[in-house]
Scaffold this active site. Structure first.
Site, PDB file in Angstrom:
ATOM      1  N   GLU A 100       0.974  -1.168  -0.053  1.00 10.03           N
ATOM      2  CA  GLU A 100      -0.203   0.042   0.159  1.00 10.03           C
ATOM      3  C   GLU A 100       1.010   1.094   0.107  1.00 10.03           C
ATOM      4  O   GLU A 100       1.808   1.583   0.998  1.00 10.03           O
ATOM      5  CB  GLU A 100      -0.844  -0.087   1.330  1.00 10.03           C
ATOM      6  CG  GLU A 100      -2.101   1.104   1.047  1.00 10.03           C
ATOM      7  CD  GLU A 100      -1.585   2.268   1.909  1.00 10.03           C
ATOM      8  OE1 GLU A 100      -1.237   3.280   1.035  1.00 10.03           O
ATOM      9  OE2 GLU A 100      -1.666   2.187   3.070  1.00 10.03           O
ATOM     10  N   CYS A 115      -1.680   8.441   4.239  1.00 10.26           N
ATOM     11  CA  CYS A 115      -1.676   7.975   2.640  1.00 10.26           C
ATOM     12  C   CYS A 115      -2.932   8.435   2.050  1.00 10.26           C
ATOM     13  O   CYS A 115      -2.857   8.736   0.883  1.00 10.26           O
ATOM     14  CB  CYS A 115      -1.474   6.543   2.720  1.00 10.26           C
ATOM     15  SG  CYS A 115      -0.205   5.519   3.604  1.00 10.26           S
TER      16      CYS A 115
END
Length: 637
Positions: free
Chosen positions: A388, A422
């Site tokens: 990720e 993120c």
């Protein structure tokens, strides 16, 4: 206006500071307020909307000592329309008191029942029962309540961030061998026992919320609100993956004969089994040093794998304490090893070591590609990678969107956690018809953010993680200042002079001329804004196409009051997590599985029902159930 029941009691404790006003059309609520008001002796008023509640208040106001203010909405059509629609939806709902009052089939007992309906069964589950009987929801804290925040401050004064010894990268193969040996035993522990250990760890972590929050504030420079949320997320990961492991690792019986295939008289059973893979390397980031760290580790352990955990070099202390907690809960020390050190040496050595069965990584796209190439170059089995990697996350705002809602969502998504998520908003694409108004609201809201020491409760934006991050963001700010229109350079409140807050960066916003100019992820409180509605960005579909062309695909926000448009744009976007008419951060475990595609990662989504499968190998076991000799024996008989 005071909070809802039972909080109004607190409002009357300071009659000189607060004048309570209660707007309601619910007879039960009015009765409760009148009872509390009579006991307190303090002055207060009731309120009702013009044209509503007239019958109820006709009875209430027979008491001349009770005052009621009648109010009506005033404003432009575009503002009032949304308000009136909301009122219609509220009052038209089956659960609405106003709706039920007009329904002659609803008896008095049902009409006056508390909406919580605690007996015999709650229609609205209490917070801990939100996910049903199999998984407890994590416990939150209200930081405005002194009794809840006091343990946090006490822990902050006593907790010391541990000094974590650095692992020698030359010993990577030895660590893998230790993990492999422990894996042989840990993988044979019943999945129910492994799950019980994770749940025990979850309970222990929840009980130690103040201590772990203090660690996060001290080591990762989290604000208190972010720290509480992160501990809760880590607790949720432990409980969720414990449940998921029990769900998926129970063998599944499959049909014995497939349609269209003739087996004669042979009988058979088929069973699908999931088994652990071996030793996993878990490389976690500094922006969620507890939640992401614990999520990676818990997933691997729940499925019977051994773990070599490599935390970010900036935040090893909280990881160290998390590993100690898991060991105390019953995870064998060999099955979970903490190996602290730089990614370039320790991380690289672990990835390259023989016998590694898989790697899970959260961090930059550049490092994920390096890991991917290293795994591909290894001899032996093909090693799976779960990655990720963040992204250039955009929010599309059309002309029907509510500007106030947009401004709130933008400020939270772009500047909360100092932009170090993120999922944080990096690129705002706003329709030119409302751009000026929306940008003005965002500027005003950003100026109200308090920049300062994260240990102070009033701080909204703390510092970025370290000097390297600070210098990198400054380079981007200098570039944008010379090439773009500066919209917001924070001139608002700060608890101390900015130069006294190490690595502090104020929220900033810039207007760029085209979407194509946004090429890099700026991991900080920096927002870039582009207008659309003409030229190459004439339609929302064109905006989505250009967002897709950036290659990233982690989060996307859509702000519109046209439902069909929201659904069509979501379907067209190559993005993992799409948020409509809300902020873009704070994915909840088991509710919003998180992860992207393209340059934003490989999947599967963390905190979702498909995540644990990646940590497992699959076996299909087919057994001929006929007697010895098979068909021949049966035919002879």
């Amino acid at each position: 206006m005071c909070p809802t029941w039972p909080a109004p009691r607190r409002c009357w404790t300071h009659p000189d500071a607060i004048y309570p006003q209660f707007a309601t059309h619910n007879a039960a609520t009015i009765a409760a307020i009148l009872q509390m008001g009579a006991k307190s002796g303090a002055s207060f008023e009731l309120q009702r909307l013009h044209g509503m509640g007239e019958g109820v208040y006709r009875e209430v106001l027979k008491n001349p000592l009770i005052s009621c203010r009648v109010y009506a909405p005033v404003g432009a059509h575009r503002d009032l329309l949304a308000y009136l629609v909301r009122r219609l939806l509220e009052n038209g709902a089956n659960s609405s008191f106003v709706h039920q009052l007009a329904d002659e089939s609803v008896g008095m007992g049902e009409l006056l029942t508390s909406p919580l309906r605690l007996e015999p069964e709650p229609s609205l589950p209490l917070p801990q029962a939100l996910y049903g009987p199999r998984r407890k929801n994590s416990v939150g804290l209200d930081l405005t309540v002194e009794s809840m925040r006091a343990p946090l401050f006490a822990a902050f004064n006593s907790v010391q961030v541990p000094t974590v010894p650095e692992f020698d990268a030359k010993l990577a193969s030895s660590a893998v061998a230790t993990g492999a040996s422990s894996y042989q035993k840990w993988s044979k522990v019943a999945v129910s026992e492994r799950a019980a250990i994770l749940r025990l760890a979850a309970d222990a972590l929840e009980q130690q919320t103040p201590r772990f929050c203090a660690l996060l504030v001290k080591e990762a420079f989290k604000t208190w609100g972010d720290a509480v949320s992160e501990v809760r997320e880590a607790v949720d990961f432990l409980r969720y993956y414990a449940n998921e492991a029990e769900r998926i690792m129970t063998p599944i019986a499959l049909p014995g004969q497939h349609k269209g295939v003739t087996y004669g008289v042979t009988g058979e059973t088929n069973e699908l089994r999931l088994t652990a893979r071996g030793v996993w390397v878990c490389i976690s980031p500094w922006n969620f040093p507890l939640a992401i760290f614990m999520g990676q580790v818990a997933a691997a352990l729940a499925t019977g794998n051994a773990v070599l955990a490599k935390p970010a070099e900036q935040t090893p202390g909280v990881a160290w304490e998390a590993v100690k907690l898991l060991h105390q809960a019953g995870v064998p020390e060999g099955a979970l090893q903490l190996l602290h050190g730089p990614g370039e040496t320790v991380g690289a050595a672990l990835v390259a070591a023989p016998q590694v069965a898989g790697v899970v990584f959260t961090g930059s796209t550049q490092v994920a590609k390096i890991i991917n190439r290293a795994l591909a170059a290894k001899d032996g089995p093909i090693v799976p990678l779960i990655a990720e990697t963040g992204g250039i996350n955009a929010m599309l705002v059309d002309s029907s969107a509510l500007p106030e809602q947009v401004a709130d969502a933008v400020v939270q998504s772009a500047f909360r956690s100092a932009g170090q998520r993120c999922s944080a908003l990096r690129l705002l694409c706003v329709h030119e018809g409302i751009a000026d108004a929306v940008i003005e609201m965002i500027q005003g809201a950003a100026q109200e953010l308090v920049l300062g020491n994260p240990a102070e409760l009033t701080t909204d934006v703390g510092p970025v993680i370290d000097r390297e991050a600070f210098d990198n963001i400054q380079k981007h700010l200098q570039r944008l200042s010379s090439t773009s229109k500066v919209l917001s350079a924070h001139k608002g409140r700060a608890q101390a002079a900015p130069d006294l807050i190490a690595n502090s960066i104020a929220p900033a916003a810039f207007e760029v001329s085209s979407l194509a100019e946004v090429k890099d992820e700026i991991f900080g409180p920096v927002l870039q804004i582009v207008r659309w509605g003409s030229g190459a960005l004439k339609s929302p579909e064109a905006v989505i196409a250009q967002i897709n062309a950036l290659g990233y695909g982690l989060t996307l926000g859509i702000q519109t009051r046209i439902d069909s448009r929201a659904q069509a744009l979501a379907a067209a976007a190559h993005v993992g997590n799409i948020y409509v008419n809300r902020n873009m951060i704070g994915a909840v475990v088991g509710v919003q599985p998180f992860g992207g595609e393209g340059l934003s990662g490989t999947g599967p989504k963390a905190g979702g029902p498909h995540y644990l499968y990646r940590f497992c190998a699959e076996q299909t076991v087919t057994v001929n159930t006929t007697a010895a000799g098979g068909n021949a024996a049966l035919l002879a008989g």
